[in-house]
Design a protein around this motif. Structure first.
Motif, PDB file in Angstrom:
ATOM      1  N   LEU A  72       0.899  -1.232  -0.232  1.00  0.00           N
ATOM      2  CA  LEU A  72      -0.035   0.017   0.054  1.00  0.00           C
ATOM      3  C   LEU A  72       1.073   1.092   0.052  1.00  0.00           C
ATOM      4  O   LEU A  72       0.694   2.220  -0.815  1.00  0.00           O
ATOM      5  CB  LEU A  72      -1.014  -0.088   0.878  1.00  0.00           C
ATOM      6  CG  LEU A  72      -1.950  -1.060   0.964  1.00  0.00           C
ATOM      7  CD1 LEU A  72      -2.875  -0.828   2.336  1.00  0.00           C
ATOM      8  CD2 LEU A  72      -3.073  -0.293  -0.148  1.00  0.00           C
ATOM      9  N   SER A 217      -6.700  -3.630 -10.176  1.00  0.00           N
ATOM     10  CA  SER A 217      -6.578  -3.482  -8.565  1.00  0.00           C
ATOM     11  C   SER A 217      -5.562  -2.371  -8.393  1.00  0.00           C
ATOM     12  O   SER A 217      -6.050  -1.247  -7.646  1.00  0.00           O
ATOM     13  CB  SER A 217      -6.353  -4.664  -7.876  1.00  0.00           C
ATOM     14  OG  SER A 217      -7.507  -6.046  -7.837  1.00  0.00           O
ATOM     15  N   LEU A 221      -6.443   1.567  -7.112  1.00  0.00           N
ATOM     16  CA  LEU A 221      -5.632   1.968  -5.914  1.00  0.00           C
ATOM     17  C   LEU A 221      -4.907   3.411  -6.281  1.00  0.00           C
ATOM     18  O   LEU A 221      -4.973   4.097  -5.445  1.00  0.00           O
ATOM     19  CB  LEU A 221      -4.684   0.845  -5.381  1.00  0.00           C
ATOM     20  CG  LEU A 221      -5.583  -0.202  -4.345  1.00  0.00           C
ATOM     21  CD1 LEU A 221      -4.511  -1.258  -4.088  1.00  0.00           C
ATOM     22  CD2 LEU A 221      -6.278   0.052  -3.379  1.00  0.00           C
TER      23      LEU A 221
END
Length: 362
Positions: A72, A217, A221
């Motif tokens: 992340l 994905s 993000l």
């Protein structure tokens, strides 16, 4: 099948540059009519996130790697360089320059990406080989063509149309803003700064894809973090409420186009091409946008064509072809190495099977 693997990334990056060319023109028109680039960056990524989020959840639900804090953080930095810094600084510079000049300054992206890739050992160049020289000479020719396109006019060839089909003007004005030399330098420096961030983004995409190979994905993000980061900047520097209100006009059209085509399709295509061919391959297509925007400006904005533009366009294409030829040789060698490794593995398995007492049970 092998030839298809070579052709698809090329067509993908050509599509990317065509989309970026359209975005350059639309953004210039929208910014000239009062669109705040901070508001624009927030809205386009919110729209993209709303589209990509559900698609990524459904299509990559079973094969998406687990998200860790480390991944992340890496995607957060990816969004910071590739969208928040790159786009906000770029659009700030675009308000001081023309789309053609802004596109021409993108010619530094291949060189910057090439240098960064060499430093991080993501790209290899063998000086003594034909493919190594093809990459180096091709990159130099491509960048030289872009610089020639921008800074040398030469003989006037004329224009495609006598009057512009689209007028670029400020909100409530029929004429565009008059920019001086200081504004041109300021705009150029801002765009060059954004190009450095863009080159870092291309490199980071290749590195992060290795640990998180879920393209949809990752793109979703990126859009989420980009909208979050740009919202913070927008709330600090763009407090006028009227700037956040949108009607159905060129500003809304630009947001919808960039949100759907650029932030959704182009981001995904770019990630796909980088995962297949590497960041330098993707960066080498950047000068194509100069030809695309130049042709569009000549037809719709009645910009005149010069001999320097024609010669520069030819050099861009020749240089791009040289680099692609060198990259294709890399692809050939990697394919041959992979085949040899597979044959070696099969041979070793066969020998182990013969010497093993359990082979008759197989």
């Amino acid at each position: 099948m092998r030839s298809l693997e070579e052709v698809v990334p090329c067509f993908g990056m050509i599509t990317v540059q065509l989309a970026y060319g359209g975005a350059n023109i639309l953004c210039k028109l929208a910014l000239a009519r009062g669109l705040s680039y901070l508001v624009f960056t927030v809205y386009r990524h919110l729209l993209a996130m709303a589209i990509l989020g559900p698609l990524a959840y459904v299509l990559e639900r079973k094969r998406r790697p687990a998200l860790s804090l480390s991944i992340l953080a890496k995607i957060f930095m990816l969004a910071l360089f590739g969208t928040t810094i790159h786009q906000n600084v770029y659009y700030a510079g675009l308000s001081y320059t023309s789309p053609t000049v802004a596109s021409a300054l993108g010619s530094v992206i291949p060189a910057l990406t090439f240098i960064l890739a060499l430093m991080l050992k993501l790209e290899k160049v063998t000086i003594g080989s034909a493919k190594g020289w093809a990459k180096i000479i091709g990159a130099v020719v491509c960048i030289s063509g872009a610089l020639l396109f921008t800074f040398w006019k030469g003989h006037l060839l004329g224009g495609l149309v006598k009057h512009p089909l689209i007028l670029v003007g400020t909100k409530g004005s029929g004429q565009g803003p008059q920019r001086g030399k200081d504004d041109w330098i300021k705009g150029s420096l801002l765009i060059l700064t954004s190009n450095i961030a863009f080159s870092a983004w291309l490199i980071l995409q290749a590195m992060i894809y290795e640990v998180y190979p879920a393209r949809l994905s990752m793109t979703a993000l990126i859009c989420f973090f980009a909208s979050l980061q740009s919202s913070v900047l927008g709330l600090i520097f763009e407090r006028c409420k009227s700037s956040w209100r949108m009607g159905w006009n060129i500003q809304m059209l630009t947001i919808v186009y960039c949100g759907t085509v650029i932030s959704c399709l182009v981001y995904y295509l770019q990630t796909f091409c980088i995962s297949k061919k590497g960041p330098v391959f993707a960066a080498m297509f950047s000068p194509l946008i100069l030809i695309i925007v130049g042709a569009f400006s000549a037809f719709f904005l009645a910009e005149r064509l010069y001999m320097g533009s024609l010669i520069g366009a030819v050099l861009i294409i020749l240089g791009l072809y040289g680099v692609l030829w060198g990259k294709s040789k890399d692809f050939d060698e990697n394919g041959e190495t992979k085949m040899i490794a597979e044959k070696t593995t099969q041979t070793l398995d066969a020998k182990n099977c013969i010497s093993s007492s359990d082979c008759h049970n197989v």
